[in-house]
Design an enzyme around this catalytic site. Structure first.
Site, PDB file in Angstrom:
ATOM      1  N   LYS A  14       0.629  -1.234   0.049  1.00 48.66           N
ATOM      2  CA  LYS A  14      -0.155  -0.286  -0.140  1.00 48.66           C
ATOM      3  C   LYS A  14       1.074   1.256   0.432  1.00 48.66           C
ATOM      4  O   LYS A  14       0.347   2.498  -0.226  1.00 48.66           O
ATOM      5  CB  LYS A  14      -1.008   0.014   1.397  1.00 48.66           C
ATOM      6  CG  LYS A  14      -1.610  -1.108   1.326  1.00 48.66           C
ATOM      7  CD  LYS A  14      -2.122  -1.421   0.073  1.00 48.66           C
ATOM      8  CE  LYS A  14      -3.538  -2.587   0.216  1.00 48.66           C
ATOM      9  NZ  LYS A  14      -4.941  -2.276  -0.813  1.00 48.66           N
ATOM     10  N   LYS A  74       1.779   5.258  -5.170  1.00 51.30           N
ATOM     11  CA  LYS A  74       1.829   4.236  -5.156  1.00 51.30           C
ATOM     12  C   LYS A  74       2.803   4.079  -6.523  1.00 51.30           C
ATOM     13  O   LYS A  74       3.982   3.461  -7.028  1.00 51.30           O
ATOM     14  CB  LYS A  74       1.051   2.547  -4.928  1.00 51.30           C
ATOM     15  CG  LYS A  74       0.350   2.472  -4.256  1.00 51.30           C
ATOM     16  CD  LYS A  74      -0.771   1.543  -4.434  1.00 51.30           C
ATOM     17  CE  LYS A  74      -1.377   2.180  -3.158  1.00 51.30           C
ATOM     18  NZ  LYS A  74      -2.792   2.211  -3.126  1.00 51.30           N
ATOM     19  N   GLU A 165      -6.036  -1.814 -10.886  1.00 50.33           N
ATOM     20  CA  GLU A 165      -6.848  -2.052 -11.853  1.00 50.33           C
ATOM     21  C   GLU A 165      -7.275  -1.017 -12.242  1.00 50.33           C
ATOM     22  O   GLU A 165      -8.305   0.115 -12.462  1.00 50.33           O
ATOM     23  CB  GLU A 165      -7.847  -2.945 -11.850  1.00 50.33           C
ATOM     24  CG  GLU A 165      -7.175  -4.241 -12.409  1.00 50.33           C
ATOM     25  CD  GLU A 165      -7.797  -5.488 -11.914  1.00 50.33           C
ATOM     26  OE1 GLU A 165      -8.427  -6.333 -13.582  1.00 50.33           O
ATOM     27  OE2 GLU A 165      -8.753  -5.568 -11.135  1.00 50.33           O
TER      28      GLU A 165
END
Length: 217
Positions: A14, A74, A165
């Site tokens: 994360k 990220k 995604e």
């Protein structure tokens, strides 16, 4: 570390430590993982964008705007970011490219063996593109096989990753001209080392029990 230990240890990262980079050897290893993934009939209907520069990662992160901004850091903080792309149409030029590469790699003892292999692959390709008309979906499935193989592989290398995604594929496709090249982006996977802010690294892994998800006969 055995493969079960790797599967139990890996997690979806994360938060990445932007100060920690892959070594040159690791950077080559992740490209090898991408190259040698299995696919149906060895069709390999994919292309990968590997971003390791700040400029390259920023281009990928453009797709994490608006509703997907929670994924931006990220993409920016990971050492490398891989964009998994699928072909949008299976064509005979690609099929010939695959069988000729197999031939060059020494997989056929005779011309007849090469022809038989080519015929078998074309049977499945034609089934999807001419009969079922789902070749795009079929090729996307092959890319997801690669994603799964990649996630386990990078974990075995001692690296952290997360499959994403949640990004705007239209923005990403336009940024890299993918449509014009016959591809579309499906999954983005940042790779690197997790940071102390990665809460998921210390949480217990949770999966449904085998008596729900598995049947033995």
């Amino acid at each position: 570390m055995d493969i079960i230990s790797v599967a139990l240890k890996r997690h979806s990262t994360k938060a990445f430590d932007a100060s920690k980079k892959l070594t040159p050897e690791q950077a080559e290893q992740i490209k090898t993982l991408l190259q040698y993934s299995p696919s149906s009939t060895n069709s390999q209907p994919w292309h990968f964008i590997v971003a390791s520069t700040e400029e390259g990662k920023a281009r990928v992160a453009k797709s994490a705007a608006g509703n997907y901004v929670f994924n931006e850091r990220k993409m920016l903080d990971a050492s490398h970011v891989v964009v998994f792309c699928a072909k949008t149409a299976m064509d005979d030029v690609w099929l010939k490219l695959v069988v000729d590469q197999e031939d060059a790699d020494g997989r056929f003892a005779t011309p007849e063996a090469k022809a038989a292999n080519d015929k078998g692959r074309k049977f499945f390709a034609d089934m999807h593109r001419k009969d079922l008309h789902d070749d795009a979906e079929w090729m996307a499935k092959q890319v997801y096989l690669n994603v799964g193989n990649f996630l386990l592989g990078v974990a075995a290398l001692g690296l952290d990753a997360v499959p994403i995604e949640g990004f705007d594929a239209a923005i990403l496709d336009a940024e890299f001209g993918l449509k014009e090249k016959g591809y579309t982006s499906l999954v983005v996977v940042p790779v690197g080392h997790h940071s102390v802010e990665d809460f998921n690294a210390t949480l217990p892994k949770s999966r449904l029990p085998q008596n729900i998800t598995l049947t033995e006969v």
